[in-house]
Design a protein around this motif. Structure first.
Motif, short mmCIF file in Angstrom:
data_model
loop_
_atom_site.label_atom_id
_atom_site.label_comp_id
_atom_site.label_asym_id
_atom_site.label_seq_id
_atom_site.Cartn_x
_atom_site.Cartn_y
_atom_site.Cartn_z
N VAL A 1 -5.57 -10.31 2.40
CA VAL A 1 -4.90 -9.13 3.04
C VAL A 1 -3.99 -8.29 2.28
CG1 VAL A 1 -3.10 -9.09 4.78
CG2 VAL A 1 -4.69 -10.65 5.12
N THR A 2 -3.26 -8.82 1.31
CA THR A 2 -2.69 -7.88 0.39
C THR A 2 -3.56 -7.05 -0.37
OG1 THR A 2 -1.12 -9.98 -0.09
CG2 THR A 2 -1.04 -8.08 -1.67
N SER A 3 -4.75 -7.56 -0.76
CA SER A 3 -5.63 -6.44 -1.40
C SER A 3 -6.07 -5.31 -0.57
CB SER A 3 -6.66 -7.52 -1.98
OG SER A 3 -7.79 -6.63 -2.55
N ALA A 4 -6.20 -5.93 0.54
CA ALA A 4 -6.63 -4.80 1.61
C ALA A 4 -5.69 -3.66 1.97
CB ALA A 4 -7.14 -5.49 2.89
N LEU A 5 -4.61 -4.28 2.02
CA LEU A 5 -3.30 -3.30 2.35
C LEU A 5 -3.17 -2.24 1.08
CD1 LEU A 5 -0.74 -5.55 4.21
CD2 LEU A 5 -2.19 -3.64 5.23
N LEU A 6 -3.22 -2.85 -0.07
CA LEU A 6 -2.95 -2.02 -1.33
C LEU A 6 -4.22 -1.34 -1.93
CD1 LEU A 6 -0.75 -4.67 -3.33
CD2 LEU A 6 -0.04 -2.70 -1.89
N LEU B 1 -5.73 1.17 -0.52
CA LEU B 1 -5.55 2.83 -0.49
C LEU B 1 -4.87 3.37 -1.28
CD1 LEU B 1 -6.51 5.31 1.30
CD2 LEU B 1 -4.62 4.83 2.88
N PRO B 2 -3.68 2.94 -1.57
CA PRO B 2 -2.68 3.45 -2.82
C PRO B 2 -3.60 3.47 -4.37
CG PRO B 2 -1.36 2.06 -1.46
CD PRO B 2 -2.78 1.96 -0.93
N PHE C 1 -7.06 3.52 -4.66
CA PHE C 1 -7.71 4.44 -4.57
C PHE C 1 -7.16 5.94 -4.87
CE2 PHE C 1 -9.53 7.97 -1.78
CZ PHE C 1 -11.14 7.76 -2.33
N TRP C 2 -6.24 6.13 -3.97
CA TRP C 2 -5.65 7.48 -4.46
C TRP C 2 -5.12 7.61 -6.03
CZ3 TRP C 2 -7.11 11.35 -1.75
CH2 TRP C 2 -7.29 11.21 -0.37
N LYS C 3 -4.46 6.46 -6.54
CA LYS C 3 -4.24 6.78 -7.97
C LYS C 3 -5.31 6.92 -8.82
CE LYS C 3 -1.78 4.03 -11.51
NZ LYS C 3 -3.01 4.62 -12.48
N THR C 4 -6.27 6.19 -8.71
CA THR C 4 -7.72 6.58 -9.65
C THR C 4 -8.12 7.83 -9.25
OG1 THR C 4 -9.01 5.27 -7.87
CG2 THR C 4 -8.10 3.87 -9.64
N ARG C 5 -8.15 8.21 -8.05
CA ARG C 5 -8.66 9.62 -7.74
C ARG C 5 -7.79 10.76 -8.69
NH1 ARG C 5 -14.08 9.94 -6.35
NH2 ARG C 5 -14.27 7.62 -5.38
N LYS C 6 -6.30 10.46 -8.52
CA LYS C 6 -5.58 11.29 -9.16
C LYS C 6 -5.86 11.47 -10.83
CE LYS C 6 -0.87 11.25 -9.89
NZ LYS C 6 0.43 10.67 -9.93
N ASP C 7 -6.09 10.01 -11.33
CA ASP C 7 -6.41 9.87 -12.83
C ASP C 7 -7.48 10.75 -13.10
OD1 ASP C 7 -3.94 8.30 -12.90
OD2 ASP C 7 -5.08 6.59 -12.90
#
Length: 97
Positions: free
Chosen positions: A30-35, A37-38, A40-46
């Motif tokens: 559950v923790t992995s699923a909730l985290l 999206l953040p 994903f956006w961090k790696t796309r930003k990188d």
């Protein structure tokens, strides 16, 4: 005739340990699923930062524009920074050999 009776405390301990382990795995999922999206956006930003670099800057760190295109084509659940680091490391080892 001999009848073997298992120790009751041992069986109860196994069940509670299995239940705890199952609960911990569920919490981790559950923790992995909730985290997700953040992350994903961090790696796309990188990747966007890498794409914004000049060819000379990318060459200094061992990355090409083609590498960045390949990382954007990965499935969204894979971390492109880990794959990119492996590509750069493999390229460096081939050059040293």
């Amino acid at each position: 005739m001999t009848t073997l009776v298992p120790f009751i405390g041992l069986a109860a301990d196994r069940r509670s340990h299995a239940s705890f382990s199952r609960s911990f795995r569920l919490l981790a999922a559950v923790t992995s699923a909730l985290l997700w999206l953040p992350r994903f956006w961090k790696t796309r930003k990188d990747l966007a930062a890498l794409a914004g670099m000049s060819e000379c800057e990318r060459r200094d760190i061992g990355v090409t524009a083609f590498d960045i295109e390949n990382m954007l084509a990965l499935p969204v659940d894979r971390d492109p920074t880990e794959v990119l680091a492996r590509v750069v490391d493999d390229r460096r080892h081939r050059r040293e050999s």
